[in-house]
Write a protein that holds these residues in place. Structure first.
Motif, PDB file in Angstrom:
ATOM      1  N   ALA A   1       0.845  -1.195   0.000  1.00  0.00           N
ATOM      2  CA  ALA A   1       0.000   0.000   0.000  1.00  0.00           C
ATOM      3  C   ALA A   1       0.877   1.239   0.000  1.00  0.00           C
ATOM      4  CB  ALA A   1      -0.908  -0.003   1.231  1.00  0.00           C
ATOM      5  N   PHE A   2       0.538   2.185  -0.831  1.00  0.00           N
ATOM      6  CA  PHE A   2       1.276   3.442  -0.959  1.00  0.00           C
ATOM      7  C   PHE A   2       2.741   3.227  -1.334  1.00  0.00           C
ATOM      8  CE2 PHE A   2      -2.204   4.456   1.984  1.00  0.00           C
ATOM      9  CZ  PHE A   2      -2.775   5.550   1.346  1.00  0.00           C
ATOM     10  N   ASN A   3       3.070   2.031  -1.794  1.00  0.00           N
ATOM     11  CA  ASN A   3       4.433   1.698  -2.210  1.00  0.00           C
ATOM     12  C   ASN A   3       5.454   1.910  -1.088  1.00  0.00           C
ATOM     13  OD1 ASN A   3       6.198   0.724  -4.277  1.00  0.00           O
ATOM     14  ND2 ASN A   3       6.962   2.791  -4.591  1.00  0.00           N
ATOM     15  N   ILE A   4       5.046   1.691   0.166  1.00  0.00           N
ATOM     16  CA  ILE A   4       5.976   1.958   1.268  1.00  0.00           C
ATOM     17  C   ILE A   4       6.993   0.837   1.464  1.00  0.00           C
ATOM     18  CG2 ILE A   4       4.385   3.489   2.485  1.00  0.00           C
ATOM     19  CD1 ILE A   4       3.893   1.205   4.474  1.00  0.00           C
ATOM     20  N   GLN A   5       6.812  -0.300   0.783  1.00  0.00           N
ATOM     21  CA  GLN A   5       7.817  -1.374   0.786  1.00  0.00           C
ATOM     22  C   GLN A   5       8.250  -1.688   2.223  1.00  0.00           C
ATOM     23  OE1 GLN A   5      10.710  -0.276  -2.526  1.00  0.00           O
ATOM     24  NE2 GLN A   5       9.249   1.411  -2.595  1.00  0.00           N
ATOM     25  N   ASN A   6       7.269  -1.972   3.059  1.00  0.00           N
ATOM     26  CA  ASN A   6       7.523  -2.131   4.482  1.00  0.00           C
ATOM     27  C   ASN A   6       8.055  -3.496   4.886  1.00  0.00           C
ATOM     28  OD1 ASN A   6       4.990  -3.037   3.663  1.00  0.00           O
ATOM     29  ND2 ASN A   6       3.974  -2.551   5.572  1.00  0.00           N
ATOM     30  N   TRP A   7       8.162  -4.443   3.927  1.00  0.00           N
ATOM     31  CA  TRP A   7       8.737  -5.732   4.278  1.00  0.00           C
ATOM     32  C   TRP A   7      10.247  -5.639   4.441  1.00  0.00           C
ATOM     33  CZ3 TRP A   7      10.150  -4.439  -0.412  1.00  0.00           C
ATOM     34  CH2 TRP A   7       9.236  -4.343  -1.474  1.00  0.00           C
TER      35      TRP A   7
ATOM     36  N   ALA B   1      -1.046  11.687   1.751  1.00  0.00           N
ATOM     37  CA  ALA B   1      -2.069  10.658   2.002  1.00  0.00           C
ATOM     38  C   ALA B   1      -1.500   9.519   2.840  1.00  0.00           C
ATOM     39  CB  ALA B   1      -2.618  10.139   0.679  1.00  0.00           C
ATOM     40  N   ILE B   2      -0.204   9.238   2.691  1.00  0.00           N
ATOM     41  CA  ILE B   2       0.444   8.202   3.495  1.00  0.00           C
ATOM     42  C   ILE B   2       0.300   8.535   4.977  1.00  0.00           C
ATOM     43  CG2 ILE B   2       2.655   7.133   4.081  1.00  0.00           C
ATOM     44  CD1 ILE B   2       3.495   7.526   1.149  1.00  0.00           C
ATOM     45  N   HIS B   3       0.623   9.757   5.329  1.00  0.00           N
ATOM     46  CA  HIS B   3       0.517  10.187   6.727  1.00  0.00           C
ATOM     47  C   HIS B   3      -0.921  10.078   7.213  1.00  0.00           C
ATOM     48  CE1 HIS B   3       0.022  13.118  10.016  1.00  0.00           C
ATOM     49  NE2 HIS B   3       1.238  12.733  10.374  1.00  0.00           N
ATOM     50  N   ASN B   4      -1.855  10.529   6.423  1.00  0.00           N
ATOM     51  CA  ASN B   4      -3.263  10.503   6.833  1.00  0.00           C
ATOM     52  C   ASN B   4      -3.773   9.077   7.033  1.00  0.00           C
ATOM     53  OD1 ASN B   4      -3.324  13.286   6.690  1.00  0.00           O
ATOM     54  ND2 ASN B   4      -4.128  13.317   4.597  1.00  0.00           N
ATOM     55  N   TYR B   5      -3.251   8.155   6.258  1.00  0.00           N
ATOM     56  CA  TYR B   5      -3.725   6.764   6.314  1.00  0.00           C
ATOM     57  C   TYR B   5      -3.201   6.033   7.547  1.00  0.00           C
ATOM     58  CZ  TYR B   5      -4.919   2.069   4.645  1.00  0.00           C
ATOM     59  OH  TYR B   5      -5.433   0.800   4.519  1.00  0.00           O
ATOM     60  N   TYR B   6      -1.939   6.282   7.928  1.00  0.00           N
ATOM     61  CA  TYR B   6      -1.296   5.499   8.989  1.00  0.00           C
ATOM     62  C   TYR B   6      -1.191   6.201  10.339  1.00  0.00           C
ATOM     63  CZ  TYR B   6       0.236   2.253   5.350  1.00  0.00           C
ATOM     64  OH  TYR B   6       0.277   1.343   4.330  1.00  0.00           O
ATOM     65  N   ASN B   7      -1.188   7.515  10.374  1.00  0.00           N
ATOM     66  CA  ASN B   7      -0.904   8.235  11.606  1.00  0.00           C
ATOM     67  C   ASN B   7      -1.886   7.897  12.724  1.00  0.00           C
ATOM     68  OD1 ASN B   7       0.607  10.204  13.124  1.00  0.00           O
ATOM     69  ND2 ASN B   7      -1.156  11.571  12.911  1.00  0.00           N
ATOM     70  N   ASP B   8      -1.346   7.531  13.895  1.00  0.00           N
ATOM     71  CA  ASP B   8      -2.145   7.189  15.081  1.00  0.00           C
ATOM     72  C   ASP B   8      -3.063   5.993  14.861  1.00  0.00           C
ATOM     73  OD1 ASP B   8      -1.063   9.202  16.696  1.00  0.00           O
ATOM     74  OD2 ASP B   8      -2.523  10.684  15.987  1.00  0.00           O
ATOM     75  N   LYS B   9      -2.710   5.121  13.912  1.00  0.00           N
ATOM     76  CA  LYS B   9      -3.551   3.946  13.623  1.00  0.00           C
ATOM     77  C   LYS B   9      -2.680   2.686  13.687  1.00  0.00           C
ATOM     78  CE  LYS B   9      -6.418   6.766  10.585  1.00  0.00           C
ATOM     79  NZ  LYS B   9      -6.696   7.096   9.172  1.00  0.00           N
TER      80      LYS B   9
END
Length: 200
Positions: free
Chosen positions: A40-46, A108-116
């Motif tokens: 999601a959002f290309n954050i490549q979190n793996w 949008a990345i910040h809005n999607y993940y912040n405090d969640k």
């Protein structure tokens, strides 16, 4: 082997040739393919912990209920995720996009993940699941078999690999050359029990 054949041929294999060595080029190719998996959002979190050290493998095997594939496989991959990846220079995830796209997506990345925190964790598990399937299919196409594993002591494994506090372990994948055929498929559910048209 094409993709459809790899999907049909992939099985969870438990018994591997402990004397087979996967080359560094093969490892890099396999994990580079995994890095093409979507997030999601290309954050490549793996994050892929590629474990080759024999002593560490023995310790991981002890934390995995003494399952032999942990030490006998050619490559053990521990799939982890960086829960804070969305905060780490998010502009780099869209550096090749048109400026207008980057200007829209990065906030949008910040809005999607912040405090969640639950969203961050759920997304981490989804990302690792997609990457894991990519690894298993790519490995099959490269002539290897795999075994996805969640049967282990997660805190113990995290400690053994020095997992950072803001990361999470998702699961492990053993990759190697089989020395025994897997058991027959345990039983597939009927198509009609699985596929729902439009609504439950």
């Amino acid at each position: 082997m094409d993709t459809l054949e790899a999907i049909q041929a992939r099985r969870a294999v438990k018994a591997y040739d402990p004397n087979h060595t996967m080359s560094e080029d093969e490892e890099r190719r396999l994990l580079s393919l995994a890095m093409l998996a979507p997030t999601a959002f290309n954050i490549q979190n793996w994050r892929f912990v590629a474990v080759r050290d024999p002593e560490l493998r023995k310790q991981l095997r002890a934390a995995a209920w003494d399952q032999s594939q942990v030490t006998d496989c050619s490559l053990l991959i521990i799939l982890c995720a960086d829960l804070a990846a969305w905060t780490r220079e998010p502009t780099r995830y869209w550096k090749n996009a048109p400026q207008a796209v980057s200007d829209f997506i990065v906030p949008a990345i910040h809005n999607y993940y912040n405090d969640k925190e639950q969203v961050q964790r759920d997304e981490a598990m989804r990302s690792c699941g997609i990457a894991g399937q990519t690894i298993m299919l790519a490995a099959k196409a490269m002539g290897y078999d795999t075994c996805p594993m969640d049967g282990f002591d997660y805190p113990a494994v995290g400690e053994l690999i020095n997992l950072p506090d803001d990361h999470v372990v998702s699961f492990m994948i053993a990759v190697g050359k089989p020395v025994a055929d897997p058991f027959p498929r345990g039983g597939q559910l009927p198509y009609e029990d699985v596929v729902i048209r439009d609504k439950f």
